[in-house]
Design a protein around this motif. Sequence first.
Motif, mmCIF file in Angstrom:
data_model
loop_
_atom_site.group_PDB
_atom_site.id
_atom_site.type_symbol
_atom_site.label_atom_id
_atom_site.label_comp_id
_atom_site.label_asym_id
_atom_site.label_seq_id
_atom_site.Cartn_x
_atom_site.Cartn_y
_atom_site.Cartn_z
ATOM 1 N N ASN A 68 -18.233 6.314 2.008
ATOM 2 C CA ASN A 68 -19.407 5.917 2.791
ATOM 3 C C ASN A 68 -19.260 4.515 3.351
ATOM 4 O OD1 ASN A 68 -21.125 8.262 2.494
ATOM 5 N ND2 ASN A 68 -21.236 7.728 0.332
ATOM 6 N N PHE A 69 -18.048 4.160 3.744
ATOM 7 C CA PHE A 69 -17.832 2.840 4.327
ATOM 8 C C PHE A 69 -18.559 2.738 5.667
ATOM 9 C CE2 PHE A 69 -14.008 3.193 1.625
ATOM 10 C CZ PHE A 69 -14.238 2.077 0.835
ATOM 11 N N ALA A 70 -19.113 1.569 5.926
ATOM 12 C CA ALA A 70 -19.833 1.327 7.172
ATOM 13 C C ALA A 70 -19.327 0.017 7.774
ATOM 14 C CB ALA A 70 -21.334 1.255 6.898
ATOM 15 N N GLY A 71 -19.770 -0.264 8.982
ATOM 16 C CA GLY A 71 -19.343 -1.481 9.650
ATOM 17 C C GLY A 71 -18.076 -1.256 10.449
ATOM 18 N N GLU A 72 -17.489 -2.357 10.887
ATOM 19 C CA GLU A 72 -16.313 -2.290 11.752
ATOM 20 C C GLU A 72 -15.011 -2.315 10.953
ATOM 21 O OE1 GLU A 72 -16.498 -5.162 14.881
ATOM 22 O OE2 GLU A 72 -18.418 -4.403 15.604
ATOM 23 N N ILE A 73 -13.951 -1.832 11.573
ATOM 24 C CA ILE A 73 -12.612 -1.924 10.987
ATOM 25 C C ILE A 73 -12.112 -3.337 11.252
ATOM 26 C CG2 ILE A 73 -10.248 -1.053 11.025
ATOM 27 C CD1 ILE A 73 -11.416 1.563 12.253
ATOM 28 N N PRO A 74 -11.792 -4.094 10.199
ATOM 29 C CA PRO A 74 -11.329 -5.471 10.416
ATOM 30 C C PRO A 74 -10.021 -5.515 11.202
ATOM 31 C CG PRO A 74 -11.912 -5.118 8.109
ATOM 32 C CD PRO A 74 -11.895 -3.772 8.768
ATOM 33 N N SER A 75 -9.909 -6.461 12.123
ATOM 34 C CA SER A 75 -8.665 -6.607 12.885
ATOM 35 C C SER A 75 -7.514 -6.997 11.959
ATOM 36 C CB SER A 75 -8.827 -7.629 14.004
ATOM 37 O OG SER A 75 -9.150 -8.892 13.474
ATOM 38 N N SER A 76 -7.828 -7.549 10.775
ATOM 39 C CA SER A 76 -6.781 -7.929 9.814
ATOM 40 C C SER A 76 -5.987 -6.727 9.310
ATOM 41 C CB SER A 76 -7.395 -8.670 8.611
ATOM 42 O OG SER A 76 -8.233 -7.811 7.858
ATOM 43 N N PHE A 77 -6.514 -5.509 9.493
ATOM 44 C CA PHE A 77 -5.752 -4.314 9.103
ATOM 45 C C PHE A 77 -4.475 -4.206 9.926
ATOM 46 C CE2 PHE A 77 -8.897 -1.304 6.818
ATOM 47 C CZ PHE A 77 -9.396 -2.355 6.075
ATOM 48 N N GLY A 78 -4.432 -4.847 11.069
ATOM 49 C CA GLY A 78 -3.216 -4.877 11.883
ATOM 50 C C GLY A 78 -2.104 -5.690 11.246
ATOM 51 N N ASP A 79 -2.423 -6.434 10.168
ATOM 52 C CA ASP A 79 -1.413 -7.203 9.441
ATOM 53 C C ASP A 79 -0.695 -6.375 8.386
ATOM 54 O OD1 ASP A 79 -2.081 -9.468 10.899
ATOM 55 O OD2 ASP A 79 -3.572 -10.122 9.435
ATOM 56 N N LEU A 80 -1.058 -5.104 8.241
ATOM 57 C CA LEU A 80 -0.422 -4.215 7.260
ATOM 58 C C LEU A 80 0.871 -3.654 7.853
ATOM 59 C CD1 LEU A 80 -3.652 -2.327 6.089
ATOM 60 C CD2 LEU A 80 -2.491 -4.254 4.956
ATOM 61 N N LEU A 81 1.819 -4.541 8.070
ATOM 62 C CA LEU A 81 3.013 -4.197 8.847
ATOM 63 C C LEU A 81 3.954 -3.216 8.164
ATOM 64 C CD1 LEU A 81 3.794 -7.694 10.403
ATOM 65 C CD2 LEU A 81 2.489 -5.784 11.372
ATOM 66 N N ARG A 82 3.796 -2.984 6.870
ATOM 67 C CA ARG A 82 4.641 -1.997 6.172
ATOM 68 C C ARG A 82 3.953 -0.658 6.015
ATOM 69 N NH1 ARG A 82 7.850 -5.519 1.591
ATOM 70 N NH2 ARG A 82 8.864 -6.868 3.104
ATOM 71 N N ALA A 83 2.723 -0.555 6.501
ATOM 72 C CA ALA A 83 1.955 0.683 6.331
ATOM 73 C C ALA A 83 2.588 1.833 7.104
ATOM 74 C CB ALA A 83 0.512 0.474 6.782
ATOM 75 N N THR A 84 2.672 2.973 6.436
ATOM 76 C CA THR A 84 3.108 4.201 7.089
ATOM 77 C C THR A 84 1.942 5.172 7.249
ATOM 78 O OG1 THR A 84 3.807 5.166 4.977
ATOM 79 C CG2 THR A 84 5.484 4.015 6.266
ATOM 80 N N VAL A 85 0.908 5.039 6.398
ATOM 81 C CA VAL A 85 -0.274 5.899 6.469
ATOM 82 C C VAL A 85 -1.532 5.044 6.367
ATOM 83 C CG1 VAL A 85 -1.578 7.750 5.340
ATOM 84 C CG2 VAL A 85 0.923 7.854 5.402
ATOM 85 N N ILE A 86 -2.413 5.204 7.345
ATOM 86 C CA ILE A 86 -3.753 4.609 7.291
ATOM 87 C C ILE A 86 -4.740 5.725 7.588
ATOM 88 C CG2 ILE A 86 -5.389 2.995 8.324
ATOM 89 C CD1 ILE A 86 -3.063 1.118 8.890
#
Length: 181
Positions: A68-86
Motif C-alpha cells: 500500500n505504498f503511496a506518494g511518488e517514486i523517489p528519483s534516488s531510485f535511479g542510483d540503484l545502478l546494479r539493479a536488475t529487477v525493480i
Amino acid sequence: HSLDCSRNGSVVSIKLEGNSLQGNIPSEIGYLEHLQHFAIGENNISGSLITELGLLKNLQTLNLTNNNFAGEIPSSFGDLLRATVIDLSHNNLVGTIPTTFGGIDKLNVLSLSSNKLYLGVPTELGNLQDLRVLQLSDNKLTGVIPTEFGKMRQLNSLDLSSNTLSGSSIPQEFQYLTQLT
C-alpha cells in the motif's frame, strides 16, 4: 522467508514476501550497504517509498509489489545502478516515472503496473538496452509511446495497456524489437 548475511555478518538479502507485514520501511535500511536483495512484496506495508532505498548501491532486486505504498517514486531510485529487477507494481504510487531510471544499465525487469502514475513515459527508458520486461499497464500515463523504445533490443515483454496514450500508430522503431512476443 529469509534474512541472509555474508560471512562477515553484513545483511545481503531480506526476503519477507507474503507475511501480512504492516507499517513503514524504516529509513535505517539505507545503512545496509551490502544489501543485494530486498523483497517485501505481498504484504500490507504502507507509507512513502523512502529516498534512503537509493543508497543501497549493491541492490540487485527491489520487489515491493502488492503493498500500500503511496506518494511518488523517489528519483534516488535511479542510483540503484546494479539493479536488475525493480518491481513497484500494485501499489498506490502517483506522480511521474523518474527519468533517472534510464541510467540503470543492468535493469532487466521494470514493473510499475497498477499504480496511479501520470504524464508521459520518459524517453530515457529507451536507454535500457538490457531491459527484457517493461510493465507500465493500468496507470494514467498520457502522451505518445517514445520512439526511443526501439533501442531496447532485448525487450520481450511490453505492456502499456489501460493508459491513455495517444498517437496515430505504433512507432516505426518497434520493427527493431525482434524479441517481443
